[in-house]
Design a protein around this motif. Structure first.
Motif, PDB file in Angstrom:
ATOM      1  N   LEU A   1       0.813  -1.212   0.000  1.00  0.00           N
ATOM      2  CA  LEU A   1       0.000   0.000   0.000  1.00  0.00           C
ATOM      3  C   LEU A   1       0.853   1.271   0.000  1.00  0.00           C
ATOM      4  O   LEU A   1       0.434   2.293  -0.533  1.00  0.00           O
ATOM      5  CB  LEU A   1      -0.956  -0.012   1.191  1.00  0.00           C
ATOM      6  N   ARG A   2       2.024   1.204   0.587  1.00  0.00           N
ATOM      7  CA  ARG A   2       2.925   2.358   0.568  1.00  0.00           C
ATOM      8  C   ARG A   2       3.442   2.604  -0.851  1.00  0.00           C
ATOM      9  O   ARG A   2       3.457   3.728  -1.342  1.00  0.00           O
ATOM     10  CB  ARG A   2       4.108   2.128   1.515  1.00  0.00           C
ATOM     11  N   ASP A   3       3.860   1.528  -1.529  1.00  0.00           N
ATOM     12  CA  ASP A   3       4.448   1.652  -2.859  1.00  0.00           C
ATOM     13  C   ASP A   3       3.409   1.800  -3.973  1.00  0.00           C
ATOM     14  O   ASP A   3       3.707   2.351  -5.032  1.00  0.00           O
ATOM     15  CB  ASP A   3       5.331   0.437  -3.161  1.00  0.00           C
ATOM     16  N   HIS A   4       2.226   1.286  -3.754  1.00  0.00           N
ATOM     17  CA  HIS A   4       1.159   1.313  -4.765  1.00  0.00           C
ATOM     18  C   HIS A   4      -0.148   1.735  -4.103  1.00  0.00           C
ATOM     19  O   HIS A   4      -1.029   0.902  -3.901  1.00  0.00           O
ATOM     20  CB  HIS A   4       0.993  -0.058  -5.430  1.00  0.00           C
ATOM     21  N   PRO A   5      -0.279   3.012  -3.768  1.00  0.00           N
ATOM     22  CA  PRO A   5      -1.510   3.446  -3.112  1.00  0.00           C
ATOM     23  C   PRO A   5      -2.712   3.156  -4.005  1.00  0.00           C
ATOM     24  O   PRO A   5      -2.637   3.300  -5.228  1.00  0.00           O
ATOM     25  CB  PRO A   5      -1.322   4.946  -2.908  1.00  0.00           C
ATOM     26  N   ALA A   6      -3.780   2.746  -3.401  1.00  0.00           N
ATOM     27  CA  ALA A   6      -4.965   2.377  -4.171  1.00  0.00           C
ATOM     28  C   ALA A   6      -6.209   2.902  -3.474  1.00  0.00           C
ATOM     29  O   ALA A   6      -6.235   3.083  -2.267  1.00  0.00           O
ATOM     30  CB  ALA A   6      -5.052   0.857  -4.289  1.00  0.00           C
ATOM     31  N   ILE A   7      -7.233   3.129  -4.267  1.00  0.00           N
ATOM     32  CA  ILE A   7      -8.535   3.457  -3.702  1.00  0.00           C
ATOM     33  C   ILE A   7      -9.175   2.119  -3.359  1.00  0.00           C
ATOM     34  O   ILE A   7      -9.458   1.308  -4.240  1.00  0.00           O
ATOM     35  CB  ILE A   7      -9.385   4.249  -4.707  1.00  0.00           C
ATOM     36  N   LEU A   8      -9.398   1.880  -2.083  1.00  0.00           N
ATOM     37  CA  LEU A   8      -9.915   0.586  -1.653  1.00  0.00           C
ATOM     38  C   LEU A   8     -11.435   0.539  -1.678  1.00  0.00           C
ATOM     39  O   LEU A   8     -12.023  -0.522  -1.545  1.00  0.00           O
ATOM     40  CB  LEU A   8      -9.398   0.271  -0.246  1.00  0.00           C
TER      41      LEU A   8
END
Length: 101
Positions: free
Chosen positions: A41-48
């Motif tokens: 999640l740090r390297d590939h932030p996503a809208i969850l």
């Protein structure tokens, strides 16, 4: 499973039974799963989460417009169909009326 980073619990709380009919699991905050998830999640932030009820959602508007609620004036039976569908109540044999919006 604890070495992977999560463990079963019957109560949903730490210390619950690890077997049973209705189970859930808890994530070990220091386990491998939590560590890898944090890096991901740090390297590939996503809208969850995405709320599809947006007023700009063309698909939802189109779906809503294609359904009309019909009711039997005699018994109150409800049905949903395309606008202007010729529906007749199976019990009363009365013509069902479209809901006016």
């Amino acid at each position: 499973m604890r070495e992977i980073g999560f463990f079963p619990t019957a109560t949903g709380e730490p210390g619950g039974k690890e077997t049973g009919q209705r189970m859930t699991h808890l994530i070990n905050e220091n386990g491998r799963f939590a560590k890898v998830a944090k890096i991901l999640l740090r390297d590939h932030p996503a809208i969850l989460y995405h709320d599809r009820s947006s007023e700009n959602d063309v698909t939802r508007k189109k779906k809503t417009a294609s359904k009309t609620k019909y009711s039997c004036p005699m018994c109150g039976l409800n049905a949903w169909a395309k606008p202007e569908a010729p529906l007749v109540c199976g019990d009363c044999k009365a013509e069902m009326e479209a809901e006016t919006v």
